[in-house]
Enzyme design. Structure first.
Site, mmCIF file in Angstrom:
data_model
loop_
_atom_site.group_PDB
_atom_site.id
_atom_site.type_symbol
_atom_site.label_atom_id
_atom_site.label_comp_id
_atom_site.label_asym_id
_atom_site.label_seq_id
_atom_site.Cartn_x
_atom_site.Cartn_y
_atom_site.Cartn_z
ATOM 1 N N GLU A 57 9.525 -8.564 -4.623
ATOM 2 C CA GLU A 57 9.159 -7.123 -3.861
ATOM 3 C C GLU A 57 10.023 -6.817 -2.347
ATOM 4 O O GLU A 57 10.478 -7.397 -1.884
ATOM 5 C CB GLU A 57 7.916 -6.618 -3.311
ATOM 6 N N GLY A 93 6.780 0.913 -0.579
ATOM 7 C CA GLY A 93 6.507 2.536 0.219
ATOM 8 C C GLY A 93 7.074 3.029 1.033
ATOM 9 O O GLY A 93 7.131 3.906 1.864
ATOM 10 N N HIS A 113 2.231 -11.137 0.861
ATOM 11 C CA HIS A 113 3.178 -10.071 1.032
ATOM 12 C C HIS A 113 3.802 -9.377 2.194
ATOM 13 O O HIS A 113 3.399 -9.809 2.980
ATOM 14 C CB HIS A 113 2.130 -8.639 0.505
ATOM 15 N N GLU A 140 4.075 -7.629 4.144
ATOM 16 C CA GLU A 140 3.736 -6.604 4.752
ATOM 17 C C GLU A 140 2.264 -8.103 5.772
ATOM 18 O O GLU A 140 2.264 -7.635 6.779
ATOM 19 C CB GLU A 140 2.428 -5.675 4.571
ATOM 20 N N SER A 151 8.025 0.592 -5.029
ATOM 21 C CA SER A 151 7.478 2.113 -5.340
ATOM 22 C C SER A 151 8.189 2.000 -6.991
ATOM 23 O O SER A 151 8.546 2.932 -7.572
ATOM 24 C CB SER A 151 9.044 2.744 -4.183
ATOM 25 N N LYS A 193 -4.249 -2.036 0.014
ATOM 26 C CA LYS A 193 -3.342 -2.569 0.290
ATOM 27 C C LYS A 193 -5.032 -1.645 1.718
ATOM 28 O O LYS A 193 -5.897 -2.381 1.015
ATOM 29 C CB LYS A 193 -2.201 -1.721 0.944
ATOM 30 N N ASN A 218 -2.099 -3.036 -5.913
ATOM 31 C CA ASN A 218 -2.773 -3.085 -4.333
ATOM 32 C C ASN A 218 -2.753 -1.684 -3.391
ATOM 33 O O ASN A 218 -1.617 -1.553 -3.684
ATOM 34 C CB ASN A 218 -0.809 -3.635 -3.767
HETATM 35 C C1 PEP Z 1 3.308 -3.195 -2.635
HETATM 36 O O1 PEP Z 1 2.627 -3.089 -1.876
HETATM 37 O O2 PEP Z 1 2.744 -4.357 -2.935
HETATM 38 C C2 PEP Z 1 3.663 -2.061 -3.101
HETATM 39 C C3 PEP Z 1 4.921 -3.024 -4.071
HETATM 40 O O3 PEP Z 1 3.911 -0.633 -2.371
HETATM 41 P P1 PEP Z 1 4.951 0.514 -2.906
HETATM 42 O O4 PEP Z 1 4.580 0.612 -4.506
HETATM 43 O O5 PEP Z 1 3.409 1.710 -2.560
HETATM 44 O O6 PEP Z 1 6.235 0.774 -2.419
#
Ligand code: PEP
Length: 251
Positions: A169, A175, A99, A101, A213, A13, A11
């Site tokens: 997630e 992040g 997601h 976000e 992460s 973003k 992703n």
């Molecule tokens: C994501 O944006 O779905 C995500 C898991 O980000 P990160 O791997 O940076 O934590």
């Protein structure tokens, strides 16, 4: 790792202009081509502005391309939005929906996510539907209730293992550099699998990704957890070598 063929999804973003995005995707396609069958599927989800260019440079490789969101309507007066059919028209095969976000930045509810998923399926896209608890919800002991609630409402009736991927997630792990422990991941993935099996005849075939992460140093351990069928990767998917190492850990 389960017997389901894993999926590693990146992703991106709201990152990358054309030059960087095309270079990153080309590098990934080259590595995938050089390796032959990896034993896992690879998906990258760039900003929608880059989908067309990236479909072009990954064409013929094992790398699929997806969007990061779509509208629930097929077309019409929705300024700034993108319809699922428009993503498909550019060559995208998948779309990430719900997601955290988007749930946070745009107040997206699970009901809205379900409508988007229905639109995406109708347009022939595979959905990657995200669920996950906040840190506060985990501290309150509400993780499974939150995740099951999001799952029940976000995933439409009629979804199948062919057109739907679930991504667990935890919001506090996205992040932040903090990763859920294997015990935490195992508990939630088992609960998601149980719910999918209750609702869908092919519920044991859905891919359930872990995201939050994921990096080269923890990918192998996370992917070894039962019912973890791949990863949704944010930050590390923007670094070719890191993303490739994660892919190799999942394969
Ligand atoms: C994501 O944006 O779905 C995500 C898991 O980000 P990160 O791997 O940076 O934590």
């Amino acid at each position: 790792m389960s017997q389901i063929r894993p999926l590693v999804a990146g992703n991106w973003k709201m990152n990358c202009l054309r030059t960087d995005g095309v270079a990153l995707a080309s590098g990934l396609a080259e590595k995938a081509n050089a390796k032959g069958d990896l034993g896992c599927d690879i998906l990258i989800c760039p900003p929608s502005t880059l989908i067309s260019d990236i479909v072009t440079v990954t064409d013929g490789s094992a790398v699929s391309v997806g969007g990061q969101d779509c509208h629930f309507a097929a077309s019409g007066a929705h300024t700034g939005d993108v319809a699922a059919s428009m993503l498909g028209d550019l060559g995208a095969s998948h779309v990430i929906l719900g997601h955290s976000e988007r749930r946070a930045d745009h107040a997206e509810s699970s009901t809205l996510v379900r409508l988007k998923a229905m639109a995406a399926h109708k347009a022939g896209l595979q959905t990657v539907i995200c669920v996950g608890e906040t840190e506060q919800e985990r501290d309150l002991g509400a993780t499974l209730a939150v995740v099951n609630g999001q799952l029940a409402v976000s995933v439409p009736e009629g979804s199948t293992a062919q057109n739907t991927v679930i991504a667990y997630e935890p919001v506090w792990a996205i992040g932040t550099g903090r990763t859920a422990s294997v015990t935490e991941v195992a508990e939630v993935h088992a609960a998601i699998r149980a719910e999918l099996k209750i609702r869908f005849t092919d519920g044991d075939g859905f891919r359930i990704l872990y995201g939050g992460s994921v990096k080269p140093s923890n990918a192998r351990e996370l992917m070894a957890v039962k019912d973890v069928d791949g990863a949704l990767v944010g930050g590390a998917s923007l670094k070719l070598d890191d993303f490739w190492q994660i892919i190799e850990s999942c394969a």
